[in-house]
Design a protein around this motif. Structure first.
Motif, PDB file in Angstrom:
ATOM      1  N   GLU A 170       0.829  -1.209   0.000  1.00 42.80           N
ATOM      2  CA  GLU A 170       0.000   0.000   0.000  1.00 42.80           C
ATOM      3  C   GLU A 170       0.861   1.255   0.000  1.00 42.80           C
ATOM      4  OE1 GLU A 170      -3.947  -1.802   2.317  1.00 42.80           O
ATOM      5  OE2 GLU A 170      -2.254  -0.994   3.468  1.00 42.80           O
ATOM      6  N   MET A 171       1.980   1.214   0.708  1.00 40.82           N
ATOM      7  CA  MET A 171       2.891   2.358   0.699  1.00 40.82           C
ATOM      8  C   MET A 171       3.452   2.577  -0.708  1.00 40.82           C
ATOM      9  SD  MET A 171       3.023   3.974   3.581  1.00 40.82           S
ATOM     10  CE  MET A 171       4.572   4.894   3.497  1.00 40.82           C
ATOM     11  N   GLU A 172       3.786   1.508  -1.395  1.00 41.98           N
ATOM     12  CA  GLU A 172       4.284   1.642  -2.766  1.00 41.98           C
ATOM     13  C   GLU A 172       3.204   2.195  -3.685  1.00 41.98           C
ATOM     14  OE1 GLU A 172       7.310   1.446  -4.163  1.00 41.98           O
ATOM     15  OE2 GLU A 172       7.931   1.326  -2.061  1.00 41.98           O
ATOM     16  N   ALA A 173       1.964   1.758  -3.464  1.00 43.68           N
ATOM     17  CA  ALA A 173       0.842   2.270  -4.272  1.00 43.68           C
ATOM     18  C   ALA A 173       0.670   3.770  -4.035  1.00 43.68           C
ATOM     19  CB  ALA A 173      -0.435   1.519  -3.927  1.00 43.68           C
ATOM     20  N   MET A 174       0.811   4.205  -2.793  1.00 40.52           N
ATOM     21  CA  MET A 174       0.712   5.631  -2.479  1.00 40.52           C
ATOM     22  C   MET A 174       1.859   6.401  -3.130  1.00 40.52           C
ATOM     23  SD  MET A 174      -2.018   6.221  -0.605  1.00 40.52           S
ATOM     24  CE  MET A 174      -1.712   7.760   0.253  1.00 40.52           C
ATOM     25  N   ARG A 175       3.060   5.854  -3.067  1.00 39.47           N
ATOM     26  CA  ARG A 175       4.216   6.526  -3.675  1.00 39.47           C
ATOM     27  C   ARG A 175       4.065   6.645  -5.187  1.00 39.47           C
ATOM     28  NH1 ARG A 175       7.612   2.690   0.051  1.00 39.47           N
ATOM     29  NH2 ARG A 175       7.734   3.964   1.956  1.00 39.47           N
ATOM     30  N   SER A 176       3.381   5.690  -5.785  1.00 38.63           N
ATOM     31  CA  SER A 176       3.206   5.706  -7.243  1.00 38.63           C
ATOM     32  C   SER A 176       2.301   6.843  -7.709  1.00 38.63           C
ATOM     33  CB  SER A 176       2.625   4.371  -7.722  1.00 38.63           C
ATOM     34  OG  SER A 176       1.244   4.262  -7.385  1.00 38.63           O
ATOM     35  N   LEU A 177       1.600   7.490  -6.773  1.00 41.28           N
ATOM     36  CA  LEU A 177       0.689   8.587  -7.124  1.00 41.28           C
ATOM     37  C   LEU A 177       1.434   9.894  -7.379  1.00 41.28           C
ATOM     38  CD1 LEU A 177      -2.153   7.991  -4.495  1.00 41.28           C
ATOM     39  CD2 LEU A 177      -2.097   7.242  -6.892  1.00 41.28           C
ATOM     40  N   ASN A 178       2.722   9.920  -7.038  1.00 41.72           N
ATOM     41  CA  ASN A 178       3.467  11.163  -7.146  1.00 41.72           C
ATOM     42  C   ASN A 178       3.560  11.667  -8.579  1.00 41.72           C
ATOM     43  OD1 ASN A 178       5.084  13.333  -6.261  1.00 41.72           O
ATOM     44  ND2 ASN A 178       6.945  12.218  -6.819  1.00 41.72           N
ATOM     45  N   LYS A 179       3.217  12.933  -8.777  1.00 38.81           N
ATOM     46  CA  LYS A 179       3.408  13.599 -10.065  1.00 38.81           C
ATOM     47  C   LYS A 179       3.922  15.022  -9.845  1.00 38.81           C
ATOM     48  CE  LYS A 179      -1.655  13.600 -10.070  1.00 38.81           C
ATOM     49  NZ  LYS A 179      -2.841  13.161 -10.812  1.00 38.81           N
ATOM     50  N   GLU A 180       4.403  15.260  -8.637  1.00 38.59           N
ATOM     51  CA  GLU A 180       4.913  16.577  -8.242  1.00 38.59           C
ATOM     52  C   GLU A 180       3.958  17.689  -8.677  1.00 38.59           C
ATOM     53  OE1 GLU A 180       6.984  16.806  -6.058  1.00 38.59           O
ATOM     54  OE2 GLU A 180       8.225  15.006  -6.151  1.00 38.59           O
ATOM     55  N   GLN A 181       2.681  17.429  -8.424  1.00 40.77           N
ATOM     56  CA  GLN A 181       1.625  18.394  -8.757  1.00 40.77           C
ATOM     57  C   GLN A 181       1.246  19.195  -7.521  1.00 40.77           C
ATOM     58  OE1 GLN A 181      -2.056  16.637 -10.143  1.00 40.77           O
ATOM     59  NE2 GLN A 181      -3.195  18.540  -9.781  1.00 40.77           N
ATOM     60  N   ARG A 182       1.739  20.424  -7.438  1.00 39.68           N
ATOM     61  CA  ARG A 182       1.384  21.296  -6.332  1.00 39.68           C
ATOM     62  C   ARG A 182       0.044  21.963  -6.605  1.00 39.68           C
ATOM     63  NH1 ARG A 182       5.972  25.169  -4.170  1.00 39.68           N
ATOM     64  NH2 ARG A 182       4.207  25.519  -2.779  1.00 39.68           N
ATOM     65  N   PHE A 183      -0.647  22.320  -5.523  1.00 44.78           N
ATOM     66  CA  PHE A 183      -1.928  23.007  -5.666  1.00 44.78           C
ATOM     67  C   PHE A 183      -1.812  24.507  -5.404  1.00 44.78           C
ATOM     68  CE2 PHE A 183      -3.272  18.611  -4.703  1.00 44.78           C
ATOM     69  CZ  PHE A 183      -3.975  18.370  -5.873  1.00 44.78           C
ATOM     70  N   PHE A 184      -0.716  24.921  -4.753  1.00 43.87           N
ATOM     71  CA  PHE A 184      -0.457  26.349  -4.556  1.00 43.87           C
ATOM     72  C   PHE A 184       0.789  26.685  -5.358  1.00 43.87           C
ATOM     73  CE2 PHE A 184       1.426  30.033  -2.459  1.00 43.87           C
ATOM     74  CZ  PHE A 184       0.332  30.874  -2.341  1.00 43.87           C
ATOM     75  N   ASN A 185       0.657  27.603  -6.332  1.00 47.00           N
ATOM     76  CA  ASN A 185       1.750  27.840  -7.270  1.00 47.00           C
ATOM     77  C   ASN A 185       2.056  29.322  -7.463  1.00 47.00           C
ATOM     78  OD1 ASN A 185       2.471  25.073  -8.376  1.00 47.00           O
ATOM     79  ND2 ASN A 185       0.252  25.076  -8.672  1.00 47.00           N
ATOM     80  N   MET A 186       2.156  30.055  -6.381  1.00 47.34           N
ATOM     81  CA  MET A 186       2.516  31.474  -6.472  1.00 47.34           C
ATOM     82  C   MET A 186       4.019  31.585  -6.718  1.00 47.34           C
ATOM     83  SD  MET A 186       1.660  34.472  -3.718  1.00 47.34           S
ATOM     84  CE  MET A 186       1.414  36.166  -4.247  1.00 47.34           C
ATOM     85  N   SER A 187       4.399  32.318  -7.743  1.00 48.15           N
ATOM     86  CA  SER A 187       5.812  32.444  -8.088  1.00 48.15           C
ATOM     87  C   SER A 187       6.548  33.309  -7.073  1.00 48.15           C
ATOM     88  CB  SER A 187       5.966  33.058  -9.479  1.00 48.15           C
ATOM     89  OG  SER A 187       5.572  34.425  -9.459  1.00 48.15           O
ATOM     90  N   LEU A 188       7.865  33.152  -7.036  1.00 47.58           N
ATOM     91  CA  LEU A 188       8.686  33.970  -6.152  1.00 47.58           C
ATOM     92  C   LEU A 188       8.557  35.445  -6.510  1.00 47.58           C
ATOM     93  CD1 LEU A 188      10.770  34.098  -3.868  1.00 47.58           C
ATOM     94  CD2 LEU A 188      12.566  33.770  -5.590  1.00 47.58           C
ATOM     95  N   GLU A 189       8.464  35.735  -7.801  1.00 45.02           N
ATOM     96  CA  GLU A 189       8.302  37.120  -8.262  1.00 45.02           C
ATOM     97  C   GLU A 189       7.006  37.716  -7.739  1.00 45.02           C
ATOM     98  OE1 GLU A 189       9.085  34.535 -10.184  1.00 45.02           O
ATOM     99  OE2 GLU A 189      11.212  35.041 -10.469  1.00 45.02           O
ATOM    100  N   ASP A 190       5.921  36.942  -7.797  1.00 47.40           N
ATOM    101  CA  ASP A 190       4.639  37.446  -7.286  1.00 47.40           C
ATOM    102  C   ASP A 190       4.669  37.611  -5.768  1.00 47.40           C
ATOM    103  OD1 ASP A 190       3.432  37.753  -9.725  1.00 47.40           O
ATOM    104  OD2 ASP A 190       2.375  35.833  -9.693  1.00 47.40           O
ATOM    105  N   LYS A 191       5.363  36.711  -5.085  1.00 46.16           N
ATOM    106  CA  LYS A 191       5.497  36.858  -3.635  1.00 46.16           C
ATOM    107  C   LYS A 191       6.207  38.167  -3.298  1.00 46.16           C
ATOM    108  CE  LYS A 191       5.450  31.989  -2.237  1.00 46.16           C
ATOM    109  NZ  LYS A 191       6.175  30.900  -1.551  1.00 46.16           N
ATOM    110  N   GLN A 192       7.275  38.447  -4.025  1.00 43.46           N
ATOM    111  CA  GLN A 192       8.005  39.688  -3.785  1.00 43.46           C
ATOM    112  C   GLN A 192       7.155  40.912  -4.100  1.00 43.46           C
ATOM    113  OE1 GLN A 192      11.335  38.697  -6.311  1.00 43.46           O
ATOM    114  NE2 GLN A 192      12.633  38.147  -4.585  1.00 43.46           N
ATOM    115  N   LYS A 193       6.308  40.794  -5.103  1.00 46.97           N
ATOM    116  CA  LYS A 193       5.485  41.908  -5.536  1.00 46.97           C
ATOM    117  C   LYS A 193       4.342  42.195  -4.566  1.00 46.97           C
ATOM    118  CE  LYS A 193       2.759  43.481  -9.531  1.00 46.97           C
ATOM    119  NZ  LYS A 193       2.295  43.132 -10.901  1.00 46.97           N
ATOM    120  N   TYR A 194       3.694  41.123  -4.097  1.00 44.85           N
ATOM    121  CA  TYR A 194       2.477  41.310  -3.309  1.00 44.85           C
ATOM    122  C   TYR A 194       2.680  41.155  -1.795  1.00 44.85           C
ATOM    123  CZ  TYR A 194       0.192  40.944  -7.857  1.00 44.85           C
ATOM    124  OH  TYR A 194      -0.182  41.145  -9.160  1.00 44.85           O
ATOM    125  N   LEU A 195       3.469  40.156  -1.390  1.00 45.61           N
ATOM    126  CA  LEU A 195       3.549  39.852   0.037  1.00 45.61           C
ATOM    127  C   LEU A 195       4.375  40.855   0.827  1.00 45.61           C
ATOM    128  CD1 LEU A 195       3.850  35.947  -0.014  1.00 45.61           C
ATOM    129  CD2 LEU A 195       1.798  37.403  -0.076  1.00 45.61           C
TER     130      LEU A 195
END
Length: 309
Positions: free
Chosen positions: A277-302
């Motif tokens: 089951e751990m291997e099955a969970m690891r197989s789900l990885n696609k390095e898909q993040r759900f929060f994707n604010m760029s460093l440039e935007d962080k510098q601009k807004y934050l």
């Protein structure tokens, strides 16, 4: 008869709380402190009273790790929840984060004192620089001074995965090395390379959005592999995901204010995922993040985002 039933329920709840608390694993940090690898996150909570209620309930039901931040604007609620819970302060691991507008030598020390006042505590167990922008070096120097003064016990970096150069810079610059590295991490974004680097530097990885966060629209909960494993253990998808975090050696801080979800999230220590089951969970990885604010935007807004007390 009714009294006996009520007494039995009270004993059962107390046993569940003790059992969950006793089974939460600890990570030994690179400064020798031991941090619970499971806790409650406090992001996006609408107000101090709701926060206080959630923290009180969580602490009474086995939680011993709280992750908050000045930017969440509910530190007073966190502090009130700690007081209302009756759990001794020394039994709680309390984390908070300094915002970029508070960075700077001299400036950050003042911000730490104000944070302690908001939380109503004498010390914070772990303090992060929240974002890798602005004068984080000046902030780090003040954070190191706060450690020496006994106001902070451990230091960490949050979101320093925005660029390799940022992570490398803080590792090279710091006299007191980061003990914890907080990043978005979950089965769809397992952050393997960052975990490998943190492990090489003896830094514990802690995961925000361990269940995917609101931006995921529940994608992980609907994943067929996770649902199948959940059915096999008579658990929920959230419990399977959190159990995966624990067995991977990660620290997870799922946020919740609903008492049912708070209870559900911690009830993950009465079962284990099999190697398959751990291997099955690891197989789900696609390095898909759900929060994707760029460093440039962080510098601009934050950098222009003032946090009101």
């Amino acid at each position: 008869m009714i009294k006996r039933i009520i007494f039995g329920l009270v004993i059962g709840i107390a046993a569940m709380t003790t059992n969950a608390q006793s089974q939460v694993p600890y990570a030994e940090l690179n400064n020798g402190l031991k941090m619970p690898r499971f806790g409650i996150g406090t992001f996006n909570v609408p107000g101090d009273s709701i926060m206080a209620d959630a923290i009180t309930f969580a602490l009474k039901n086995g939680y011993r790790h709280i992750d908050t931040a000045h930017a969440y604007r509910i530190e007073r609620g966190v502090g009130q929840g700690i007081k209302d819970s009756g759990v001794p302060r020394e039994d709680i691991w309390l984390t908070s984060k300094i915002w970029p507008t508070e960075y700077g030598e001299g400036k950050t020390l003042k911000a730490i004192d104000e944070m302690l006042e908001r939380l109503g505590v004498d010390y914070i167990d772990l303090l992060y620089v929240h974002q890798p922008i602005g004068d984080w070096r000046g902030a780090w120097r003040d954070m190191e001074k706060a450690v020496k003064a006994g106001k902070i016990r451990a230091l960490g970096i949050s979101n320093f995965d925005a660029a390799d150069s940022l992570y490398n810079a803080v590792i090279e610059f710091a006299k007191i090395k980061p003990a914890v590295f907080q990043i978005e991490c979950h089965p769809y974004a397992q952050r393997l390379e960052w975990r490998k680097r943190a492990d090489a530097d003896n830094i514990q990885v802690e995961c925000w959005f361990p269940l995917g966060g609101a931006m995921s629209n529940g994608a992980l909960f609907k994943d067929p592999t996770i649902m199948k494993i959940a059915e096999a253990h008579d658990k929920t998808p959230a419990q399977i995901i959190l159990r995966w975090h624990i067995q991977e050696g990660l620290s997870a801080i799922p946020g919740a204010t609903d008492h049912g979800y708070i209870t559900e999230n911690i009830n993950i220590f009465d079962f284990e995922l099999t190697p398959e089951e751990m291997e099955a969970m690891r197989s789900l990885n696609k390095e898909q993040r759900f929060f994707n604010m760029s460093l440039e935007d962080k510098q601009k807004y934050l950098l222009n985002m003032k946090i009101e007390d």
